[in-house]
Design a protein around this motif. Structure first.
Motif, PDB file in Angstrom:
ATOM      1  N   TRP A 179      45.866 -25.267  32.482  1.00 23.49           N
ATOM      2  CA  TRP A 179      45.277 -26.407  31.775  1.00 23.49           C
ATOM      3  C   TRP A 179      44.125 -27.039  32.564  1.00 23.49           C
ATOM      4  N   ASP A 180      44.283 -27.183  33.873  1.00 21.73           N
ATOM      5  CA  ASP A 180      43.246 -27.845  34.680  1.00 21.73           C
ATOM      6  C   ASP A 180      42.008 -26.973  34.878  1.00 21.73           C
ATOM      7  N   GLN A 181      42.191 -25.657  34.812  1.00 16.71           N
ATOM      8  CA  GLN A 181      41.082 -24.712  34.993  1.00 16.71           C
ATOM      9  C   GLN A 181      40.953 -23.809  33.762  1.00 16.71           C
ATOM     10  N   GLU A 182      41.103 -24.426  32.615  1.00 21.94           N
ATOM     11  CA  GLU A 182      41.150 -23.670  31.349  1.00 21.94           C
ATOM     12  C   GLU A 182      39.927 -22.777  31.154  1.00 21.94           C
ATOM     13  N   GLN A 183      38.734 -23.320  31.357  1.00 24.19           N
ATOM     14  CA  GLN A 183      37.537 -22.523  31.109  1.00 24.19           C
ATOM     15  C   GLN A 183      37.399 -21.388  32.107  1.00 24.19           C
ATOM     16  N   LEU A 184      37.727 -21.654  33.362  1.00 24.06           N
ATOM     17  CA  LEU A 184      37.685 -20.596  34.378  1.00 24.06           C
ATOM     18  C   LEU A 184      38.657 -19.476  34.013  1.00 24.06           C
ATOM     19  N   VAL A 185      39.860 -19.852  33.584  1.00 23.37           N
ATOM     20  CA  VAL A 185      40.859 -18.848  33.216  1.00 23.37           C
ATOM     21  C   VAL A 185      40.382 -18.035  32.022  1.00 23.37           C
ATOM     22  N   LYS A 186      39.855 -18.700  31.002  1.00 30.01           N
ATOM     23  CA  LYS A 186      39.362 -17.987  29.816  1.00 30.01           C
ATOM     24  C   LYS A 186      38.241 -17.020  30.173  1.00 30.01           C
ATOM     25  N   ASN A 187      37.275 -17.509  30.942  1.00 24.84           N
ATOM     26  CA  ASN A 187      36.148 -16.651  31.322  1.00 24.84           C
ATOM     27  C   ASN A 187      36.610 -15.467  32.168  1.00 24.84           C
TER      28      ASN A 187
ATOM     29  N   ILE B 227      45.055 -15.083  39.675  1.00 20.42           N
ATOM     30  CA  ILE B 227      44.367 -16.367  39.825  1.00 20.42           C
ATOM     31  C   ILE B 227      45.380 -17.369  40.365  1.00 20.42           C
ATOM     32  N   HIS B 228      45.031 -18.026  41.478  1.00 16.88           N
ATOM     33  CA  HIS B 228      46.018 -18.893  42.134  1.00 16.88           C
ATOM     34  C   HIS B 228      45.310 -20.054  42.826  1.00 16.88           C
ATOM     35  N   GLY B 229      45.870 -21.242  42.697  1.00 15.48           N
ATOM     36  CA  GLY B 229      45.351 -22.409  43.394  1.00 15.48           C
ATOM     37  C   GLY B 229      45.790 -22.412  44.854  1.00 15.48           C
ATOM     38  N   GLU B 230      44.863 -22.694  45.746  1.00 21.33           N
ATOM     39  CA  GLU B 230      45.178 -22.634  47.176  1.00 21.33           C
ATOM     40  C   GLU B 230      46.090 -23.776  47.629  1.00 21.33           C
TER      41      GLU B 230
ATOM     42  N   LEU C 288      48.843 -15.767  36.629  1.00 20.86           N
ATOM     43  CA  LEU C 288      48.350 -17.119  36.877  1.00 20.86           C
ATOM     44  C   LEU C 288      49.395 -17.907  37.657  1.00 20.86           C
ATOM     45  N   ALA C 289      49.113 -18.153  38.935  1.00 23.81           N
ATOM     46  CA  ALA C 289      50.047 -18.909  39.786  1.00 23.81           C
ATOM     47  C   ALA C 289      51.448 -18.310  39.718  1.00 23.81           C
ATOM     48  N   GLY C 290      51.530 -16.991  39.848  1.00 19.07           N
ATOM     49  CA  GLY C 290      52.790 -16.282  39.675  1.00 19.07           C
ATOM     50  C   GLY C 290      53.680 -16.287  40.905  1.00 19.07           C
ATOM     51  N   ALA C 291      54.984 -16.389  40.672  1.00 19.73           N
ATOM     52  CA  ALA C 291      55.985 -16.417  41.745  1.00 19.73           C
ATOM     53  C   ALA C 291      56.568 -15.021  41.932  1.00 19.73           C
TER      54      ALA C 291
ATOM     55  N   PHE D 239      48.843 -26.048  38.116  1.00 21.50           N
ATOM     56  CA  PHE D 239      48.649 -26.169  36.668  1.00 21.50           C
ATOM     57  C   PHE D 239      47.275 -25.674  36.221  1.00 21.50           C
ATOM     58  N   ILE D 240      46.902 -24.518  36.738  1.00 22.63           N
ATOM     59  CA  ILE D 240      45.563 -23.974  36.474  1.00 22.63           C
ATOM     60  C   ILE D 240      45.366 -23.576  35.013  1.00 22.63           C
TER      61      ILE D 240
END
Length: 287
Positions: free
Chosen positions: A271-279, A231-234, A169-172, A268-269
Motif C-alpha cells: 500500500w505505501d509503495q503501490e506505484q513502485l510495486v505496480k511498475n 521487493i522488501h523494505g530495509e 513482497l516482504a516475504g517471510a 506495508f509496501i
C-alpha cells in the motif's frame, strides 16, 4: 445464596460465554459484503467476477477482473487478510488492459472456509487446484505479500509447470527470522482457540506453524526455477530484511532473480509503495 439466585447467575454466565463466542466468530472477519463489493467495482467502473468454488470439500473464494484472455496475475494476501488487500491492483487501468487479475481469499480467511486453519502445504494444494481450474492457457504470475510470500513459493514448488514468474513482497522465508510469540501456542488449544476473534484465529494458528513449515520447505528451495522478483523494505520490523539474503542464497536455481530493496520502508509496501510495486510487476512480467 438462594437456589434461584444461583440459577440466574449460571444462566447469565452461560449467556455471556455464548454471546462472546458468537461475537468472536462474527467480528473481525475482514470480509467485504457482496453489496459493498458491487458498490466498489461499480464506482470504479470495473467488471468483476465474484465466485466461490468447492475444492476437496472446502470453499475457496476469489475475485477476478481484467482481460480474461490475458496473462494472469494472482495476488495472494498476508495474515490476516482477504482479497480486498489488493483493491487498488484489481482496478488499476494499466494492469486491467493487459492482464487477468485474480485475488483469492486464502483458506481460513474471508469466504474461504473461514476460521479453519491450514499450514503452507495444504493451502498451496488448494490454491493450485483453484488456479488449475481457472487456467486460460496463458502465463501465470504469483504475487504474495508477507505470509503470501512463502505460500506462493510453496505453490510453485508443488506445481512448477503452472507458473512462470514469482513476485515476493516482504516475504517471510527464513525460518531463523521467525520468532513466534509464546502466547500464540495456548491460543491454538481447545477451547481457547474459540475465544480468538474472527480472522485472528486462523492467523494465529498459521503464524504459530510457520517456522516449522519454513524449516521443511528450506531443503526444497534449490528446486525453485521460476523467475523471481523480491521487493522488501530495509526497515521492515515484522518480516526482517534478513529474509532477502536468505532467499538470494537458497534460490540457487531460479531462471532469473532480481531484488529491489526500499530504503526507510516498513512491511506495508503493498500500500505505501503501490506505484513502485505496480511498475515493478509490469517490467518483470512483460519481457
Amino acid at each position: 445464596m438462594s437456589i434461584k439466585k444461583r440459577f440466574k447467575k449460571r444462566h447469565l454466565l452461560f449467556a455471556l460465554v455464548l454471546g462472546y463466542l458468537l461475537f468472536a466468530n462474527s467480528c473481525m472477519t475482514m470480509r467485504t459484503s457482496p453489496k459493498k463489493t458491487a458498490a466498489f467495482f461499480q464506482e470504479k467502473g470495473v467488471t468483476y467476477i465474484d465466485e466461490t468454488l468447492e475444492l476437496h470439500g472446502k470453499d475457496l473464494h476469489y475475485i477476478q477482473t481484467g482481460n480474461k484472455d490475458g496473462q494472469t496475475l494472482v495476488f495472494v494476501h498476508g495474515s490476516p487478510g482477504s482479497w480486498d488487500a489488493y483493491k487498488a491492483y484489481l482496478t488499476d487501468s494499466v494492469l486491467l488492459k493487459s492482464f487477468r487479475i485474480i485475488a483469492p481469499d486464502r483458506p481460513g480467511f474471508g469466504k474461504s472456509n473461514f476460521r479453519k486453519s491450514m499450514g503452507l502445504k495444504p493451502q498451496a494444494i488448494l490454491l493450485n487446484e483453484l488456479l488449475r481450474q481457472l487456467d486460460n492457457g496463458k502465463p501465470q504470475t504469483l504475487i504474495g505479500h508477507s505470509y503470501g510470500g512463502p505460500l506462493i513459493v510453496q505453490m510453485a514448488l508443488e506445481q512448477a509447470g503452472l507458473y512462470e514468474n514469482l513476485v515476493i513482497l516482504a516475504g517471510a522465508l527464513d525460518p531463523a527470522a521467525e520468532k513466534p510469540e509464546k502466547w500464540r501456542k495456548p491460543l491454538t488449544w481447545f477451547p481457547l482457540k474459540y475465544l480468538v476473534p474472527g480472522a485472528l484465529k486462523p492467523s494465529n494458528d498459521e503464524l504459530w506453524m510457520l517456522k516449522e513449515d519454513l524449516k521443511v520447505m528450506q531443503s526444497q528451495l534449490n528446486q525453485l526455477t521460476q523467475r523471481t522478483l523480491i521487493i522488501h523494505g530495509e526497515e521492515d520490523k515484522l518480516v526482517p530484511y534478513q529474509n532477502v539474503p536468505f532467499m538470494e542464497k537458497h534460490f540457487s536455481n531460479v531462471d532469473s532473480l532480481k531484488v529491489i530493496s526500499i530504503e526507510k520502508e516498513n512491511h506495508f509496501i503493498v500500500w505505501d509503495q503501490e506505484q513502485l510495486v505496480k511498475n515493478s510487476i509490469l517490467s518483470w512480467v512483460i519481457k
